[in-house]
Design an enzyme around this catalytic site. Structure first.
Site, mmCIF file in Angstrom:
data_model
loop_
_atom_site.group_PDB
_atom_site.id
_atom_site.type_symbol
_atom_site.label_atom_id
_atom_site.label_comp_id
_atom_site.label_asym_id
_atom_site.label_seq_id
_atom_site.Cartn_x
_atom_site.Cartn_y
_atom_site.Cartn_z
ATOM 1 N N TRP A 357 0.840 -1.214 0.000
ATOM 2 C CA TRP A 357 0.000 0.000 0.000
ATOM 3 C C TRP A 357 0.867 1.253 0.000
ATOM 4 O O TRP A 357 0.397 2.352 -0.302
ATOM 5 C CB TRP A 357 -0.962 0.009 1.199
ATOM 6 C CG TRP A 357 -0.310 0.308 2.536
ATOM 7 C CD1 TRP A 357 0.723 -0.362 3.095
ATOM 8 C CD2 TRP A 357 -0.649 1.363 3.461
ATOM 9 N NE1 TRP A 357 1.047 0.189 4.323
ATOM 10 C CE2 TRP A 357 0.226 1.246 4.573
ATOM 11 C CE3 TRP A 357 -1.600 2.377 3.474
ATOM 12 C CZ2 TRP A 357 0.165 2.106 5.673
ATOM 13 C CZ3 TRP A 357 -1.655 3.227 4.576
ATOM 14 C CH2 TRP A 357 -0.777 3.100 5.653
ATOM 15 N N GLU A 486 1.013 -1.615 13.206
ATOM 16 C CA GLU A 486 1.143 -3.081 13.267
ATOM 17 C C GLU A 486 1.580 -3.556 14.650
ATOM 18 O O GLU A 486 1.807 -4.744 14.848
ATOM 19 C CB GLU A 486 2.137 -3.562 12.202
ATOM 20 C CG GLU A 486 1.604 -3.384 10.794
ATOM 21 C CD GLU A 486 2.604 -3.770 9.710
ATOM 22 O OE1 GLU A 486 3.807 -3.860 10.019
ATOM 23 O OE2 GLU A 486 2.176 -3.962 8.560
ATOM 24 N N LYS A 591 3.412 2.112 16.210
ATOM 25 C CA LYS A 591 4.529 1.949 15.274
ATOM 26 C C LYS A 591 4.546 3.070 14.241
ATOM 27 O O LYS A 591 5.596 3.577 13.856
ATOM 28 C CB LYS A 591 4.400 0.591 14.580
ATOM 29 C CG LYS A 591 5.472 0.289 13.574
ATOM 30 C CD LYS A 591 5.196 -1.036 12.863
ATOM 31 C CE LYS A 591 6.287 -1.360 11.860
ATOM 32 N NZ LYS A 591 5.935 -2.485 10.997
ATOM 33 N N GLN A 592 3.370 3.412 13.746
ATOM 34 C CA GLN A 592 3.318 4.405 12.663
ATOM 35 C C GLN A 592 1.961 5.089 12.663
ATOM 36 O O GLN A 592 1.009 4.575 13.258
ATOM 37 C CB GLN A 592 3.558 3.730 11.324
ATOM 38 C CG GLN A 592 2.440 2.814 10.857
ATOM 39 C CD GLN A 592 2.916 1.853 9.799
ATOM 40 O OE1 GLN A 592 3.360 0.754 10.124
ATOM 41 N NE2 GLN A 592 2.816 2.227 8.541
HETATM 42 C C1 BGC Z 1 4.842 -1.043 7.674
HETATM 43 C C2 BGC Z 1 3.814 -1.187 6.583
HETATM 44 C C3 BGC Z 1 4.501 -1.095 5.252
HETATM 45 C C4 BGC Z 1 5.652 -2.080 5.145
HETATM 46 C C5 BGC Z 1 6.448 -1.902 3.886
HETATM 47 C C6 BGC Z 1 5.923 -2.091 7.486
HETATM 48 O O1 BGC Z 1 6.909 -1.937 8.457
HETATM 49 O O2 BGC Z 1 4.255 -1.211 8.934
HETATM 50 O O3 BGC Z 1 2.843 -0.170 6.690
HETATM 51 O O4 BGC Z 1 3.576 -1.324 4.230
HETATM 52 O O5 BGC Z 1 6.521 -1.894 6.223
HETATM 53 O O6 BGC Z 1 7.029 -0.636 3.833
#
Ligand code: BGC
Length: 750
Positions: A357, A486, A591-592
């Site tokens: 995504w 996540e 995390k984000q």
């Molecule tokens: C992130 C995801 C992302 C993936 C690839 C993960 O660490 O949590 O949102 O899509 O990395 O960049």
């Protein structure tokens, strides 16, 4: 933070061979041309820790899934762009002994990636076997001639005696992926051949049981320069061509290795592959190294003319943004509509070169401004073509409609972690959001009302089936998800996911009034279904806390042990390298961007107070352990005029890899996150927005800078934005007049 390269506005340069951080150096000196790319490993032998990684865009393999306990619905394979046949390696011998900088005595080491020209050079003086020789290597993958890899080695005898210099040049299929699930080798060699001048190797990815295509790759090498051919060798898996010369004291000699790489992605059968390889080989052979290098520099000069961001008064920031744009364009420049942007591009194995995504959420907004609209449209069409895969994914979960994959090459989900595959369904929202973003930026409504509408309907049907109605609360809910954060799994009513689901249903309904009756009937879309979408959207549950005045990340979030990140001892960060997964999942640490990701998408639809309360609340729990995170916070901070904060967050994304902020750049660069530093400058500091077809800017200059400037495409125009401490200026460089809004005032640009 770890900085192993010097500050230079156009170069990534070091004078140290950092053996303890060799992989980190290699990641940072990666090069690519969208068609292929590689890490910055040495061409010659290096017997200590190194990660040789050479990848071809779109050449992937379905590696059988490996999980502890199989659960129904797991994807059967984990797709990955595999390490390709090694066409880079050479063995350089001085008086019959191989140079190996892991062991040999050397001095005057320099390693430099020239971002202006797209060229990687390295030089050193090595002393061994009574010889003292300066070795210089110049290499690139051509941005002008996509199938071509070129490497020139120069040798200068600095010793007191004559020296025999020998180069053995390989094409070698004995390669493996460090992340192969079953330690399999993925290449089967069909043919090896050599002549005095070069060699040829044809290989194919091994058979798979999943019905995904096998890829054939043909590599043809050609060697030039003043070393003389002394023999050639081949076996079932490799070819070697050897060249040598005795260098008198003070004498210089050079050697060029060129390799043409063609694949079955572009040619249907072996005869066409052979023919193409032959023709391309002849074409490159007529060009001198200098001509090839000049063509390379010219392509990069054109790219920089359109896309360079100039930062005044801060070389660290300047190097950061150029590095990010350089690596991003090396991964994807929009020349091949079948390709996409892997989170690590061609710089490592993690994330397997697959599509995430990240493309729609982070790359699309940048390509909209820095490339022709056709490039973004290709990225959208990529998803349209994968609609059958998205239907398949939803069906696997017993659901209707289309579920776009979290990780894919062909539309079919190919990641095997439960929470990512089954729960991170929020990605569906971003696929739809990118269509909206493209439409509002370009003004082109053709896509959204045709192919794009099929995508929107598939996504809306998925959400309509995935929600459930809570009798108790009389609202629609979405349980059992993982949001963008996540660090929590299987949560109920993730605000972001529910918001996006609601928005998708409304957007699909809104667009339905603009599409043709034929399209509606082709999709079997009737007013009853549209009314259901509206009913769900109107009664979607979006958790809020009235007392705190915030949107709640998910149902249980406020009952967690809410202590700010500032209370975590520094030696326990990053959490993902220090805490157990269980500890992380129970913690409140984010995390984000999650709630903030939703606020960012619809930034003008929330009040300033709402934005400020949510920013302040969630920022204290956010660890930004995904590189995608700080840029989103930076943009919201800039919107709130928290200028210091915006700069602090921007800094984490701007030099994320150059300063190894997340302590994981040795695995590869965070290519999709690199867009974030550009977004933070353009949408953050310069406040760029598109509203009702009009561009808005409200620039400020961070106090660490004297000013900045950048260019963007917008609806057939090229605009330049210059911001300094006391004045901001927007100029129209190309295209017809338009009205923009600068600091709240409409201005007509002619
Ligand atoms: C992130 C995801 C992302 C993936 C690839 C993960 O660490 O949590 O949102 O899509 O990395 O960049």
């Amino acid at each position: 933070m770890q900085r192993i390269f010097e500050i230079d506005p156009w170069k990534v340069v070091t004078h140290t061979l950092d053996k303890d951080n060799k992989r980190l150096q290699e990641s940072m000196t990666s090069i690519g041309n969208e068609y292929m790319g590689m890490r910055g490993m040495f061409e010659e032998k290096y017997s200590d820790d190194t990660h040789k990684g050479i990848y071809l865009g779109g050449v992937w393999f379905p590696d059988k899934t490996r999980v502890g306990w199989w659960k129904n619905g797991y994807p059967s394979y984990f797709g990955k762009v595999i390490n390709t046949v090694d066409f880079v390696s050479v063995d350089i011998k001085l008086n019959n002994s191989s140079i190996d900088l892991a062991k040999d005595k050397y001095s005057d080491f320099e390693l430099a990636l020239d971002m202006k020209k797209g060229i990687l050079t390295r030089s050193y003086v090595v002393e061994k076997e009574d010889a003292k020789v300066k070795v210089t290597s110049v290499r690139f993958v051509s941005a002008d001639f996509k199938e071509l890899y070129a490497n020139k080695l120069t040798f200068e005898n600095l010793g007191q005696k004559a020296v025999k210099v020998e180069v053995d040049s390989f094409i070698d299929a004995n390669v493996f992926n460090e992340d192969a699930n079953y330690d399999e080798r993925f290449w089967e060699v069909h043919e090896t051949a050599n002549t005095k001048q070069g060699s040829k190797l044809v290989s194919e990815t091994i058979k798979n049981n999943f019905g995904t295509p096998r890829f054939t790759v043909e590599m043809v090498s050609d060697h030039k320069g003043s070393l003389e051919s002394i023999g050639a060798f081949k076996d079932e898996t490799k070819t070697v061509n050897s060249y040598a010369k005795n260098l008198e004291v003070g004498e210089t000699a050079d050697f060029e290795k060129r390799v043409v790489v063609v694949t079955s992605r572009d040619y249907d059968d072996q005869t066409s592959l052979d023919k193409a390889a032959e023709e391309l080989s002849q074409k490159q052979s007529k060009l001198s190294f200098e001509e090839l290098q000049e063509a390379q520099a010219n392509v990069w000069a054109k790219r920089w003319e359109k896309a360079d961001v100039k930062i005044k008064g801060n070389d660290e920031s300047q190097q950061g943004i150029r590095f990010n744009l350089f690596q991003l364009f090396s991964t994807y420049y929009g020349n091949d509509a079948r390709l996409n942007i892997g989170p690590k591009g061609f710089t490592g194995e993690k994330y397997g070169g697959a599509t995430y995504w990240d493309t729609e959420a982070f790359a699309v907004p940048l390509y909209l401004s820095l490339a022709e609209p056709a490039v973004t449209r290709n990225l959208l069409e990529y998803r349209y073509k994968q609609l059958p895969g998205a239907f398949h994914n939803a069906k696997e979960q017993g659901l209707k409609g289309a579920l776009y994959p979290m990780v894919t090459f062909n539309g079919i989900e190919c990641h095997n972690e439960w929470e990512i595959t089954f729960e991170e369904i929020h990605r569906n929202g971003t696929i739809a959001y990118a269509i909206y973003n493209y439409t509002r930026y370009t003004g082109d409504t053709e896509y959204v009302t045709h192919d794009g509408f099929d995508v929107l309907v598939g996504i809306a049907r998925f959400w309509a089936d995935r929600v459930h109605f809570s009798q108790r609360k009389q609202v629609y809910m979405i349980h059992g998800v993982t949001g963008p954060n996540e660090y929590e799994n299987n949560v109920n009513n993730n605000w972001y996911t529910n918001l996006l689901a609601q928005w998708c249903l409304r957007y699909a309904k809104e667009v339905s009034s603009q599409v043709s009756p034929e399209k509606l009937s082709q999709l079997g879309l009737e007013s009853k279904e549209l009314a259901t979408w509206e009913e769900i959207a109107d009664h979607m549950y979006l958790p809020e806390d009235k007392e705190l005045g915030i949107f709640v990340q998910h149902d249980g979030f406020l009952d967690k042990d809410l202590r700010p990140v500032s209370e975590i001892p520094a030696d326990q960060l990053p959490l993902n390298q220090n805490w157990s997964w269980d500890h992380i999942l129970r913690s409140p640490y984010i995390k984000q961007a999650d709630v903030l990701q939703g606020i960012y998408y619809f930034i003008d639809e929330f009040t300033k107070e709402e934005k400020a309360r949510n920013f302040d609340f969630y920022e204290q729990y956010t660890v930004h352990e995904s590189s995608l995170s700080p840029s989103i916070y930076a943009i919201v901070a800039a919107d709130l005029h928290k200028e210091e904060k915006a700069f602090e967050l921007y800094s984490r994304t701007a030099r994320l890899d150059l300063d190894n902020y997340n302590n994981d750049t040795e695995d590869g660069l965070h290519v999709t996150s690199m867009t974030g530093s550009w977004l933070a400058i353009v949408q953050g500091f310069a406040g760029m927005r598109v509203k009702d077809g009009k561009l808005f800017f409200a620039p400020f200059v961070p106090k660490q800078w004297d000013g900045y400037e950048f260019r963007i495409n917008f609806r057939g125009r090229l605009l330049e934005v210059k911001a300094s401490k006391d004045v901001s200026k927007v100029s129209l460089l190309e295209g017809s007049a338009l009205t923009i809004n600068l600091n709240g005032k409409d201005l007509e640009l002619k």
